[in-house]
Write an enzyme that holds these catalytic residues in place. Structure first.
Site, PDB file in Angstrom:
ATOM      1  N   HIS A 134       0.835  -1.200   0.000  1.00 25.59           N
ATOM      2  CA  HIS A 134       0.000   0.000   0.000  1.00 25.59           C
ATOM      3  C   HIS A 134       0.873   1.254   0.000  1.00 25.59           C
ATOM      4  O   HIS A 134       2.090   1.186   0.214  1.00 25.59           O
ATOM      5  CB  HIS A 134      -0.919   0.028   1.225  1.00 25.59           C
ATOM      6  CG  HIS A 134      -2.134  -0.829   1.086  1.00 25.59           C
ATOM      7  ND1 HIS A 134      -2.144  -2.159   1.431  1.00 25.59           N
ATOM      8  CD2 HIS A 134      -3.384  -0.564   0.619  1.00 25.59           C
ATOM      9  CE1 HIS A 134      -3.341  -2.669   1.198  1.00 25.59           C
ATOM     10  NE2 HIS A 134      -4.112  -1.717   0.704  1.00 25.59           N
ATOM     11  N   LYS A 138      -0.672   4.877   4.506  1.00 24.17           N
ATOM     12  CA  LYS A 138      -1.590   3.942   5.166  1.00 24.17           C
ATOM     13  C   LYS A 138      -1.119   3.686   6.593  1.00 24.17           C
ATOM     14  O   LYS A 138       0.042   3.337   6.826  1.00 24.17           O
ATOM     15  CB  LYS A 138      -1.694   2.630   4.385  1.00 24.17           C
ATOM     16  CG  LYS A 138      -2.765   1.702   4.947  1.00 24.17           C
ATOM     17  CD  LYS A 138      -3.129   0.606   3.969  1.00 24.17           C
ATOM     18  CE  LYS A 138      -4.230  -0.291   4.527  1.00 24.17           C
ATOM     19  NZ  LYS A 138      -5.480   0.459   4.769  1.00 24.17           N
TER      20      LYS A 138
END
Length: 237
Positions: A134, A138
């Site tokens: 990600h 995040k």
């Protein structure tokens, strides 16, 4: 439908655009600068709230909406240790829709993952691990999507009893390798490997649009509903 957006980062802005394109109104926007504006008076004309914030503020946001009788759609992850509190509120009449990932493709991937785990169960020569990637912003690790995938494997493979965010040689542990790079929207890969071959499945998101559309579809599903719902209810999987 009048929607409250709780969380106005990149995902919130993407949700706003899709909601407007589908004929909805944005009646309230809550971000870090105006958190105090999330109260019953400002929610009285809201049909549903869509909440994408962070694990520390999510539960409080839900409770404010519940007290105002506004159903909540949430994609915030990292708070599931408090999920029993939310389910208790739903039993008392609140409406709540949660998904670790709102993408149609990811939810089909969840089902594929469960099926593959069940197929692999009789073959002890194969072991599984998972990788998720990600963007660097995040906050939770591993991702909520990765945890949902891990739970799907554990439910369908008798030798896997828990996941661990590290390399493990233990037969009962599922290794998850969480990586954070650039602006990657989300990539999840599961590999079953033996001494002679491997089988891999992967979901790769190109943008946030798929997640945002799913969140708006969930919001359209929720008005007047009471209880705890998820993507299986929406997609009838």
């Amino acid at each position: 439908m009048r929607i409250a957006l709780i969380g106005y980062g990149k995902m919130g802005k993407e949700i706003e655009q899709i909601a407007l394109s589908r004929g909805h109104q944005i009646g309230l926007i809550i971000d870090q600068e105006n958190q105090a504006d999330l109260h019953a008076e400002n929610l009285k004309n809201i049909d549903v709230a869509i909440e994408f914030t962070n694990p520390d503020s999510a539960l409080g946001n839900y409770q404010i909406c519940f007290e105002a009788n506004v159903p909540v759609v949430s994609g915030t992850t990292g708070w599931l240790d408090k999920i029993d509190l939310v389910k208790e509120k739903c039993q008392l009449g609140s409406g709540f829709f949660y998904a670790s990932n709102f993408s149609l493709g990811v939810n089909l991937f969840f089902e594929l993952n469960k099926k593959l785990a069940a197929l692999m169960a009789p073959f002890s020569e194969y072991n599984a691990d998972m990788e998720e990637i990600h963007h660097i912003h995040k906050l939770d690790s591993p991702s909520g999507t990765a945890i949902t995938l891990a739970e799907g494997i554990i439910e369908n493979h008798p030798k896997k009893t828990k996941w661990i965010e590290a390399a493990s040689m233990k037969e009962d542990e599922l290794s998850i390798f969480a990586k954070r790079h650039g602006s990657v929207p989300g990539t999840h890969s599961i590999t079953w490997h033996s001494d002679v071959d491997e089988i891999s499945i992967q979901h790769l998101a190109y943008s946030r649009k798929g997640f945002a559309l799913g969140a708006v579809l969930a919001a359209e599903f929720m008005p007047e509903k009471k209880g705890f719902f998820g993507m299986k209810d929406l997609l009838k999987l």
